[in-house]
Design an enzyme around this catalytic site. Structure first.
Site, PDB file in Angstrom:
ATOM      1  N   ASN A 192       0.811  -1.208   0.000  1.00  0.00           N
ATOM      2  CA  ASN A 192       0.000   0.000   0.000  1.00  0.00           C
ATOM      3  C   ASN A 192       0.849   1.265   0.000  1.00  0.00           C
ATOM      4  OD1 ASN A 192      -2.881   0.040  -0.158  1.00  0.00           O
ATOM      5  ND2 ASN A 192      -2.890  -1.345   1.588  1.00  0.00           N
ATOM      6  N   GLY A 246       3.279   1.796  -1.805  1.00  0.00           N
ATOM      7  CA  GLY A 246       3.470   2.132  -3.207  1.00  0.00           C
ATOM      8  C   GLY A 246       2.264   2.847  -3.788  1.00  0.00           C
ATOM      9  N   CYS A 251      -7.210  -0.111   9.230  1.00  0.00           N
ATOM     10  CA  CYS A 251      -6.851  -1.019   8.143  1.00  0.00           C
ATOM     11  C   CYS A 251      -6.454  -0.108   6.994  1.00  0.00           C
ATOM     12  CB  CYS A 251      -7.999  -1.954   7.810  1.00  0.00           C
ATOM     13  SG  CYS A 251      -9.611  -1.174   7.695  1.00  0.00           S
ATOM     14  N   SER A 252      -7.107  -0.193   5.858  1.00  0.00           N
ATOM     15  CA  SER A 252      -6.787   0.759   4.800  1.00  0.00           C
ATOM     16  C   SER A 252      -7.656   2.001   4.938  1.00  0.00           C
ATOM     17  CB  SER A 252      -6.987   0.120   3.426  1.00  0.00           C
ATOM     18  OG  SER A 252      -6.066  -0.914   3.244  1.00  0.00           O
ATOM     19  N   ARG A 264     -21.290  -2.863   0.237  1.00  0.00           N
ATOM     20  CA  ARG A 264     -20.911  -4.206   0.637  1.00  0.00           C
ATOM     21  C   ARG A 264     -22.046  -5.213   0.424  1.00  0.00           C
ATOM     22  NH1 ARG A 264     -16.624  -2.527  -0.088  1.00  0.00           N
ATOM     23  NH2 ARG A 264     -15.198  -1.651   1.460  1.00  0.00           N
TER      24      ARG A 264
END
Lengths: 834, 634
Positions: B321, B323, B408-409, B454
C-alpha cells in the site's frame, strides 16, 4: 514424615515384596492420614511433596489458577488447594480428590522449562529447573502444574523425578501394584467388603434380577433359564439367560453347539409395541442339524413372535475393533496436542484432520444401525436378532444404543447402569482385553465401550432434555474406564469375574480380607485386593460432583396397559402380521433380503422337514419386504420433518417410547469437546476470569424449577406449624399446599432422591426453614453485583436469569439469603445456577 | 388458586396439555418455513406461525388478500402466476401459485394436507438466472434465484402471452435502484410503538462512557461532514489540539478519516481509537501534526507511556500500500509507538470464502467430507483471526492499560469489525439487547461501513467487487462469543439471525446507504422504519433467558479453531434435515413459564407465612391473586 517417604521411595526397587511394604506402612497410618492437608488412603504414603504450586484450571473448573500443595504418593498425584477444608478423618475414603490424578491414568510426563520442553522418563535427568509440569492422561485430560519461584528448587526436581519414576510404566504387574496401592491395605479391604451394592439399579446377576427386567418390559412369554449356571454350556454367557417360555432347558442344551462360543439367541429387550430384541453369535455351519434341533432353533430364534424375524448382521457396515482402535488413537493424537513433540495440527487443517480420524464416521454408523433397528422394533410384532461373529463387541454397542433410544428408563442414571450391566458386563464384552490395562495385548485393544459412550453423548447432545443422566455422568464413566480398579472392567465375562471373587454366586462379593483364601487352587494371587464395581461412585467422586450426574426430567408416563402383552397402536401391524409364520429376513446395508443360506439349517435341504420347507419357500417370495421397508422409511421421513405430519399423528413425537432418532448429517455429528478437548490448554492466549459454562440451558432451567419446587416444599413445611388459631383461609392454603407437594411428583419421578442433582445452590432444607421462620436479618439480602473480574459470578443470588431484579426489589428477598450462596461450589463459576 | 398449580404441571409436561398445541405449532412452522426457516423472522411468515395459541397484539397488521398472500402495510402485489413448480432440493417438486409483490416472492402450494409456503424477500436476491428445465411438461421456463443468504430456490413455469414475464417483474423489484425505483423501505408503512431511530444518541453514548473529560472533547468539527464525509457528525477527539492541526491530520489520513475515540476504559482511561491508514507513500512522508496527535492520545492515558497501533492488514499488503500512496506508521517517526499487524485478509478474500461456504451447505451437505470442506472454505480461520485480533486489542487495554489505535486501509471494514468486537469483550453494556444496537449504530452505521456497497442493496450488479459479507462475519464472531459465554449476552440467536436477514431485506432503513451523510440527505430516519423499532417492540422474542449481567467482566473468547464452530443454524438453516431435534426454544419457554409461576407461588406463600408468623392474631388474610391458567400463555 518426609524422611520416611524417602525410604518408601527406594522401596520401588523391591516391588515384588508388596505385602511387606503394606505391613510396614499400616503402622504409620494414623499419622500419615492428615499430612499437610492431604487425606491419605489407609496405607498410602507420601513420596514427595512440593509447596506453593499452582494448578491450571480447565474451562469446566472455572479457568485460571489454584495454588496449593502437590503430593506424589505411590497411588496418585494429589493436589490440595490452599484453604481447602480440613479433611474429615471419619468420612469414608475417596480414592481421588477433585484435583488428583491416579498414577495409572498418567500416560506421559512433560516438563516445561525456560524456552524448552522435555518428556520425562523414569531414567531421564533434567538439566534445568522445570517451571511447569504437564501430565498427559490416558483419559485425555491434560493436567498442568506451575511451580512458583517460591517452590523450593529441590522439591521441584524431586517431585518431577518421583512422578516420572512411579507413574505406571506399561507392563504387567504394575497394574497389580497400583491396585494394591489403592485398595490393598487391610483397612481398605475391610472397608470395601462392608460396602453394599447399590440397590437402585439392576445388576443382572441373579435370576430374580432378570425376572425383574422381564416384568419391567412386560415380556410375558419369556423365562429365565439357569441352564448355563456353571458356565458349562457357554463360557462367555452369563449364568442366567432369557429364552422363550416354551423352550425347555433340555431342548435348549442342544442348541448351544449351533452357535459360535455357544452364544445362542438371547432376549435383550422388549419394545412396548411387542417386538423383541435378541442377540446372538454367528451360526456354526459345519454341524448336522437334527430334526429336533431345528425345531428348537427356530423356536429360540423366533421367540414369541410366530411370524417374522429380522436378522441384523452387524459385521459389514460397522467398524471392526481394529478400526475403532486406529480411529481412537488418531483422535487422541489430534485432541491432546503435545507440547513435547510440538506436532500439533495446524489450525487450518483441524477439521480435515478430525475427519480423517474417521471417529465421527464410526459413531455415525453405529447410530445409524441402531436407528434402523429401533425403527424395526417400533413396527411391532417381530423379532430382531442382532448377529455378530462373536457377539461381544458391536452387538453390545447396537443393542444398548437401541435401548437408550427407545427406552426412557435407559436414559436415567440407574437405568443406564443397569443397561451396561446387562448388555456389556453380562453380555461379556471383553473389557479386560479391549482396554488392555497391562499393555500386553495390543492386538486386542479397542475402545469399543468409549465409542459407545460417544454415541450416547451424540444422542444426549441432540436430545438433552430427554436424558436424566448428564454429560458429567458420561464423563465420569469415560474416565473410570482408564482406572484399572474396577471389577466391571477387569474381566472379559461373568465367569472370569466370578473366578476372581472366588464366589460363584456373585461377582461382587468382596472377600473378607486377603488372607482368607477360600480356594487355594485359584489361579489369582491371593493378595489381590477386592475390586469394587465402577458404579460405586462414592469411592471416586465427592457428593457435589455426584449430584451433577443427573438432572430432573419430566416423568415418563407409565406404559399403557398391555393387551395380551402387546400394545396395539401400530398402524402397520396388519401388514406385517399377515406374514407367513416363520419368515426370516436379513437386513444389510439398509435393504431386506432372504438369502437361502441365512439360516443354515433351512438351506441344507437334506435335513429340512416338510413344514419348514414350505414356509421357507413362501417367505422367499419377499412379500413382506415392502412392509419392512416402510418401517425403515419412517426413519428417513423423520429426517425430512415436513413429512412427519402424514405419518405420525400429533402424538407422534410425544410418545415417550418413540425412539430418539439422531440426525446424522455431517454438521450434526459433534465432537465431544468436553471430553476430548479438556487438555487443549495451549489453545488459549489469555487467562480468563470467566468460564464458558457448559451446562445445557434446559438443564439449568430444569434445575431452577426443581429448586423452586423444593423451596415450595420448604415453605409449606414452615407454614405447617402455624398456630391453629389462624383463620380458615390460610388453613385451606395449607391443605392445598400438601396437595401440591404430592402433585410435585407430576413433574419429576417420585423415586428421585429429593436432593440429588439439582440442589447445588439450594440451602439444606432444615437451615432454610430456620431462616425463614426466624426471619433472617436484612444483612443477608443478596449481595450487589460482582466486583470487577470477580472469579465467576458466584455472588449473584439464586434466581438470576433475567428476572432477578424483580426479586431484588421484592420485600421477601430475605429468603434468598446470601449465606446460601456462599455454599456454591467454585466451579459453578458464572453459571446461572449460582 | 393452588389447584392451578397442579394443572400447571399437567399443562406443561403432560402430553394432553399445551404440549400438543405447541407440537402442532411446531409442525405448522416447519411446514410453512420449509424454506423461510424455522427461526426466520420475516414478519410475514412469523405471524403465520404465531397464529397458534399466543395471539400477541399484532403490530404488523398483516392483511390477507386473495390467494392468502399476507401483505405488509405499503406492500402491493405485482403479479400472480399459477401452476408454478418449485423445484425443492429436499422434497422434490411442488406445484402452486407464485405471487410477486414489491417486497417479496410468495409461493404457496395446497397440494398436500398442510400448505407449503415459500417466502423470499426480494432484497435477499443477488442475481436471477434462467435455467433450463427439461421434461417438466408445459413448465418449460426455469428460474433460479441466487440469494445472499446461502440459498438458491428454483422454479419452473410456463410462459403466458397475456402476462408479463416473471423474470422481468422480479428483476424490476428485486433491483429497484437499477430501475429507478425506490427501495421498499421507503414504501413500508408500518407503525411500531417504539421508535428505533432514537436508540442511538451519540451524545448520550459518550456521556455513558464518561465523556467529555479533561483529555477528550466532543467535537462538532464534522457537523456538516466537511472534514470527512464518511464520518459521523459528532466525533470525540483530544482536547488540546487545534482545528487547524486536525485538518492537517485529515489530509494525511486516507479518506480524511482521522483518529477518533471509540471507547474509553472506565478505570484506566485507556482508549480505543480508530482511523484509516496514514498516507505515507513510497517516499515515507511524515506529518508532524499526525505524530503529535497520536502523542496526545498516548498522553491522555496516564497509565501507560506507550501506544499500540493494530494494523488489521497483512503486513505484506500494508507494505504494498505504501506504493499506492498509503502505508503505515513508522515506529521510528512515532515515538513510543508499537505497531502490530493482525494479518487479516481483505474483503475479496472474505467474499470468496463465503461463496465457497455456500457450495458446502446448499443444497446438499456431504456427509463424509463435511469437515474438510469446511476447512477448505477457510471461513473459520478468518473468524479466528478476527476474534484473536479483537482479543489482543481488548487485552492491551484491559491488562496492558495501554491505548490502542486500530486501522486497516480505509478504516471502515476490518477496523469496524475489530473495534466493535473488542468493545463487546470489554464493555458489558454492549452485550445487552439495547447496547448491541448502539454498538452497531455507532461503530458500523455512523462510522461509515459501506453497507450499500458491501451488500449491494437493490443493485443488480451482482459481480461488483465492492460486495463482501463483512457484517455477516462480525455477527458470526458475536455468535461464537455467545456460544462460549451463553449467559453473558442479553440477546439470543434469533436476534442475530434477524439482523442478518434484514441486512438484506431492505424492509428497514437501518442498514441502507454508505454513510451518515448519505442517510441524512436521503432523509432515511424520516422516511423509513428502523429495524430496532421492530426488535424493541417485541424484545421478549430476542432475549436470552439465561442472561446474567456480568458487569465489568471482560470476555476473552477461546479462539483456537478447536473451540470455534460453524454457525450451521444460520448458514445451513435451509436444509430441513438440520432442524434441531428438541425444540429447545419451546422447552425453554415452557420451563421459564413454569419457573415464573413457581416463583410467584413461593413468594406468595412466603408472604403468607411471614404474615402469619408476624401477627398470628392478624385477621386480614393474604389476598390470593388467581393463578393464571398457564396454557393460555404458552
Amino acid at each position: 514424615m518426609l524422611t520416611g517417604s524417602k525410604t518408601t521411595f527406594k522401596v520401588r526397587q523391591m516391588l515384588p515384596d508388596i505385602k511387606e511394604r503394606m505391613l510396614s506402612q499400616s503402622g504409620v497410618n494414623a499419622r500419615s492420614r492428615d499430612l499437610f492437608g492431604l487425606r491419605c488412603l489407609p496405607g498410602e504414603c507420601v513420596l514427595q511433596r512440593a509447596v506453593m504450586v499452582r494448578k491450571k484450571l480447565t474451562a469446566r473448573e472455572g479457568r485460571g489458577w489454584l495454588s496449593g500443595t502437590l503430593f506424589c504418593t505411590h497411588f496418585r498425584v494429589a493436589f490440595v488447594p490452599q484453604d481447602s477444608p480440613k479433611p474429615d478423618d471419619n468420612a469414608d475414603p475417596v480414592l481421588l480428590g477433585d484435583h488428583d490424578v491416579a498414577l495409572a491414568s498418567i500416560e506421559k510426563v512433560v516438563v516445561v522449562g525456560p524456552n524448552r520442553t522435555k518428556l520425562v522418563t523414569p531414567h531421564s535427568s533434567l538439566k534445568f529447573t522445570p517451571e511447569e509440569l504437564v501430565l498427559y492422561c490416558r483419559d485425555m485430560r491434560v493436567v498442568c502444574f506451575l511451580f512458583d519461584r517460591l517452590t523450593p528448587e529441590s522439591q521441584v526436581l524431586e517431585m518431577t523425578y518421583s512422578i516420572a519414576k512411579t507413574y505406571q510404566p506399561p507392563k504387567p504387574g504394575s497394574v497389580l501394584s497400583f491396585q494394591n496401592a489403592a485398595l490393598g491395605s487391610v483397612e481398605m479391604k475391610q472397608f470395601l467388603s462392608n460396602r453394599r451394592r447399590d440397590a437402585h439399579m439392576n445388576w443382572f446377576e441373579s435370576a430374580s434380577d432378570w425376572e425383574q427386567e422381564l416384568e419391567r418390559c412386560g415380556a410375558t412369554s419369556w423365562r429365565v433359564s439357569s441352564v448355563n449356571d456353571r458356565f458349562e454350556m457357554s463360557t462367555s454367557l452369563p449364568r442366567f439367560i432369557v429364552v422363550p417360555q416354551k423352550v425347555l432347558d433340555t431342548e435348549l442344551k442342544k442348541s448351544f453347539a449351533h452357535f459360535n462360543e455357544g452364544r445362542i439367541p438371547r432376549w435383550c429387550w422388549r419394545h412396548p409395541r411387542g417386538s423383541d430384541l435378541l442377540r446372538m453369535a454367528s451360526f456354526q455351519n459345519n454341524i448336522y442339524h437334527e430334526k429336533d434341533d431345528i425345531r428348537n432353533l427356530e423356536m429360540i430364534l423366533f421367540g414369541c413372535q410366530s411370524s417374522l424375524c429380522v436378522v441384523v448382521e452387524l459385521g459389514e457396515e460397522l467398524p471392526s475393533p481394529a478400526d475403532i482402535q486406529l480411529a481412537h488413537s488418531r483422535l487422541r493424537a489430534l485432541c491432546l496436542g503435545d507440547i513435547s513433540t510440538s506436532m500439533s495440527v495446524p489450525d487450518d487443517k483441524w477439521l480435515s484432520t478430525l475427519e480423517s480420524t474417521h471417529w465421527l464416521d464410526y459413531t455415525r454408523s453405529c447410530l445409524r444401525k441402531a436407528s434402523e433397528v429401533a425403527c424395526l422394533l417400533r413396527g411391532g410384532h417381530l423379532t430382531v436378532a442382532l448377529q455378530e461373529v462373536e457377539d461381544r463387541d458391536m452387538s453390545c454397542v447396537v443393542s444398548s444404543l437401541v435401548q437408550v433410544m427407545c427406552d426412557p428408563h435407559c436414559r436415567t442414571m440407574y437405568g443406564f447402569q443397569g443397561l451396561v450391566q446387562k448388555e456389556w458386563v453380562m453380555g461379556a464384552h471383553r473389557f479386560y482385553s479391549r482396554i488392555n490395562y497391562h499393555r500386553d495385548n495390543d492386538k486386542e485393544e479397542a475402545p469399543v465401550f468409549l465409542l459407545f459412550l460417544d454415541c450416547v453423548w451424540q444422542l444426549w447432545s441432540q436430545y438433552p432434555s430427554r436424558f436424566q443422566l448428564t454429560e458429567d455422568f458420561l464423563l465420569a464413566l469415560h474416565d473410570s474406564v482408564h482406572l484399572p480398579l474396577f471389577s466391571t472392567f477387569l474381566a472379559n465375562c461373568q465367569r472370569e469375574r466370578c473366578k476372581r471373587s472366588q464366589n460363584l454366586g456373585q461377582c461382587y462379593t468382596p472377600v473378607n480380607g486377603w488372607r482368607d483364601v477360600l480356594h487355594p487352587d485359584s489361579s489369582t494371587d491371593p493378595s489381590d485386593p477386592p475390586l469394587p464395581p465402577v458404579w460405586d461412585w462414592s469411592l471416586q467422586y465427592s457428593k457435589p460432583r455426584q449430584s451433577r450426574f443427573t438432572q430432573p426430567v419430566p416423568p415418563t408416563p407409565p406404559l399403557q396397559p398391555l393387551l395380551n402383552g402387546n400394545l396395539n397402536t401400530n398402524p402397520d401391524k396388519h401388514r406385517l402380521t399377515d406374514a407367513v409364520p416363520g419368515s426370516v429376513f436379513l437386513l444389510s446395508r439398509g435393504t431386506f433380503s432372504c438369502p437361502t443360506n441365512l439360516l443354515p439349517w433351512r438351506s441344507s435341504s437334506s435335513s429340512s422337514s416338510g413344514v419348514y420347507k414350505k414356509s421357507h419357500r413362501r417367505a422367499l417370495s419377499s412379500e413382506n419386504v415392502p412392509g419392512l421397508e416402510r418401517l425403515l422409511k419412517a426413519w428417513a421421513l423423520v429426517e425430512y420433518p415436513q413429512a412427519l405430519t402424514s405419518t405420525s399423528g400429533p402424538q407422534g413425537p410425544l410418545d415417550p417410547y418413540e425412539p430418539l432418532l439422531p440426525l446424522l448429517m455431517g454438521p450434526c455429528m459433534g465432537l465431544w469437546r468436553e471430553c476430548y478437548l479438556r487438555g487443549a490448554l495451549h489453545a488459549q492466549a489469555f487467562s480468563h476470569p470467566l468460564s464458558a459454562n457448559h451446562l445445557h440451558p434446559v438443564e439449568r432451567l430444569a434445575q431452577e424449577v426443581q429448586q423452586l419446587k423444593d423451596k415450595l416444599e420448604q415453605v409449606s413445611t414452615s407454614t405447617d406449624p402455624t398456630p391453629p388459631a389462624v383463620t380458615a383461609e390460610p388453613r385451606r392454603a395449607d391443605t392445598n399446599l400438601n396437595q401440591n407437594t404430592n402433585n410435585g411428583t407430576f413433574l419429576f419421578p417420585a423415586s428421585r432422591p429429593q436432593s440429588a442433582g439439582v440442589l447445588r445452590a439450594a440451602p439444606p432444607p432444615t437451615s432454610a426453614n430456620q431462616r425463614t421462620s426466624r426471619g433472617a436479618p436484612a444483612t443477608s439480602a443478596p449481595q450487589s453485583r460482582p466486583a470487577h473480574k470477580d472469579m465467576g459470578g458466584s455472588s449473584k443470588h439464586t434466581f438470576l436469569f433475567g428476572h432477578s431484579s424483580v426479586i431484588d426489589a421484592h420485600p421477601d428477598q430475605r429468603y434468598y439469603s446470601a449465606s446460601s450462596n456462599a455454599k456454591l461450589p467454585k466451579s459453578n463459576g458464572p453459571s446461572l445456577a449460582s | 388458586p393452588l389447584s392451578n398449580f397442579s394443572s400447571l404441571f399437567h399443562s406443561v409436561f403432560s402430553p394432553t396439555g399445551s404440549h400438543v398445541e405447541w407440537c402442532k405449532q411446531l409442525i405448522a412452522a416447519t411446514i410453512s418455513s420449509q424454506i423461510s426457516g424455522s427461526v426466520q423472522p420475516d414478519i410475514g411468515s412469523r405471524d403465520i406461525k404465531d397464529t397458534g395459541v399466543n395471539s400477541r397484539p399484532s403490530h404488523t397488521s398483516v392483511k390477507m388478500f386473495q390467494n392468502q398472500v399476507p401483505l405488509l402495510p405499503g406492500e402491493t402485489i405485482q403479479t400472480t402466476v399459477k401452476d408454478v413448480m418449485y423445484i425443492c432440493p429436499f422434497s422434490g417438486l411442488v406445484t402452486g401459485t407464485l405471487t410477486i409483490t414489491d417486497y417479496k416472492l410468495y409461493f404457496i402450494s395446497v397440494e398436500k394436507d398442510s400448505p407449503f409456503i415459500l417466502d423470499v424477500n426480494l432484497g435477499v436476491i443477488s442475481r436471477i438466472e434462467s435455467i433450463s428445465v427439461p421434461n417438466q411438461g408445459e413448465n418449460n421456463k426455469g428460474l433460479e434465484l441466487v440469494c445472499k443468504d446461502m440459498r438458491s430456490p428454483r422454479f419452473a413455469y410456463k410462459m403466458e402471452e397475456s402476462q408479463p414475464d416473471v423474470v422481468e417483474v422480479l428483476t424490476k423489484h428485486a433491483f429497484p435502484l437499477s430501475h429507478s425505483l425506490p427501495l421498499f423501505a421507503f414504501l413500508y408503512k408500518e407503525q411500531f410503538p417504539v421508535d428505533g431511530w432514537k436508540v442511538y444518541d451519540p451524545a448520550a453514548e459518550y456521556r455513558r462512557q464518561g465523556l467529555p473529560n479533561e483529555s477528550w472533547t466532543i467535537s462538532k468539527i464534522n457537523s456538516t461532514y466537511e472534514l470527512c464525509d464518511t464520518y459521523p457528525s459528532i466525533l470525540v477527539i483530544p482536547t488540546n489540539i487545534t482545528d487547524e492541526d486536525i485538518k492537517r491530520v485529515a489530509v494525511f489520513r486516507a479518506k480524511h478519516r482521522i483518529p477518533v475515540l471509540s471507547w474509553i476504559h472506565p478505570e484506566s482511561q485507556a482508549t480505543i481509537v480508530r482511523c484509516s491508514q496514514p498516507l505515507v507513500g513510497p517516499s515515507d512522508r511524515r506529518c508532524k501534526e499526525d505524530e503529535r496527535f497520536l502523542q496526545i492520545i498516548m498522553d491522555a492515558n496516564a497509565q501507560s507511556h506507550k501506544l499500540t497501533i493494530f494494523d488489521a492488514r497483512q503486513s505484506s499488503v500494508a507494505i504494498t500500500n505504501k506504493g499506492k500512496d498509503g502505508g503505515y506508521e513508522s515506529e521510528s517517526f512515532y515515538s513510543n509507538v508499537e505497531l502490530n499487524f493482525l494479518e487479516i485478509p481483505n474483503i475479496h478474500v472474505m467474499r470468496e470464502s463465503l461463496r465457497k461456504m455456500k457450495d458446502v451447505v446448499y443444497p446438499t451437505i456431504d456427509e463424509a467430507h463435511w469437515h474438510s470442506f469446511i476447512d477448505q472454505t477457510h471461513w473459520l480461520e478468518y473468524i479466528r483471526l478476527l476474534l484473536a485480533g479483537a482479543a489482543k486489542v481488548a487485552d492491551k487495554l484491559e491488562s496492558g492499560k495501554t491505548s490502542v489505535v486500530v486501522h486497516c486501509s480505509d478504516g471502515w471494514d476490518r477496523t469496524a469489525q475489530l473495534t466493535s468486537l473488542a468493545m463487546l469483550m470489554l464493555d458489558s453494556y454492549y452485550r445487552t439487547l439495547r447496547g448491541f444496537q448502539v454498538l452497531v449504530e455507532k461503530e458500523w452505521i455512523s462510522f461509515g461501513h459501506k453497507f450499500a456497497a458491501r451488500v449491494g442493496h437493490g443493485d443488480e450488479n451482482h459481480a461488483n467487487s465492492e460486495r463482501s459479507p463483512l457484517f455477516v462475519q462480525f455477527i458470526d464472531c458475536v455468535w461464537q462469543m455467545t456460544r462460549q459465554f451463553p449467559a453473558a449476552f442479553e440477546f439470543n440467536e434469533l436476534f442475530l439471525i434477524t439482523m442478518l436477514d434484514h441486512l438484506y431485506s431492505c424492509l428497514f432503513g437501518t442498514f441502507l446507504h454508505n454513510s451518515e451523510q448519505e442517510r441524512a440527505n436521503q432523509e432515511v430516519p424520516a422516511k423509513t422504519v428502523s429495524l430496532w423499532s421492530y426488535i424493541n417492540s417485541q424484545p421478549e422474542d430476542f432475549t436470552n433467558p439465561f442472561y446474567v449481567d456480568y458487569e465489568n467482566h471482560v470476555l476473552y473468547p477461546m479462539v483456537s479453531p478447536r473451540h470455534l464452530e460453524l454457525w450451521t443454524s444460520y448458514y445451513a438453516r435451509w436444509n430441513p434435515r438440520m432442524r434441531p431435534q428438541v425444540p429447545v426454544h419451546q422447552t425453554l419457554k415452557d420451563l421459564l413459564i413454569l419457573r415464573a409461576e413457581l416463583q410467584r407461588r413461593v413468594e406468595e406463600l412466603q408472604r403468607e407465612a411471614s404474615s402469619h408468623s408476624l401477627s398470628s392474631s392478624s385477621d386480614h388474610s393474604p389476598t390470593h391473586t388467581a393463578g393464571t391458567p398457564l396454557h393460555t400463555a404458552v
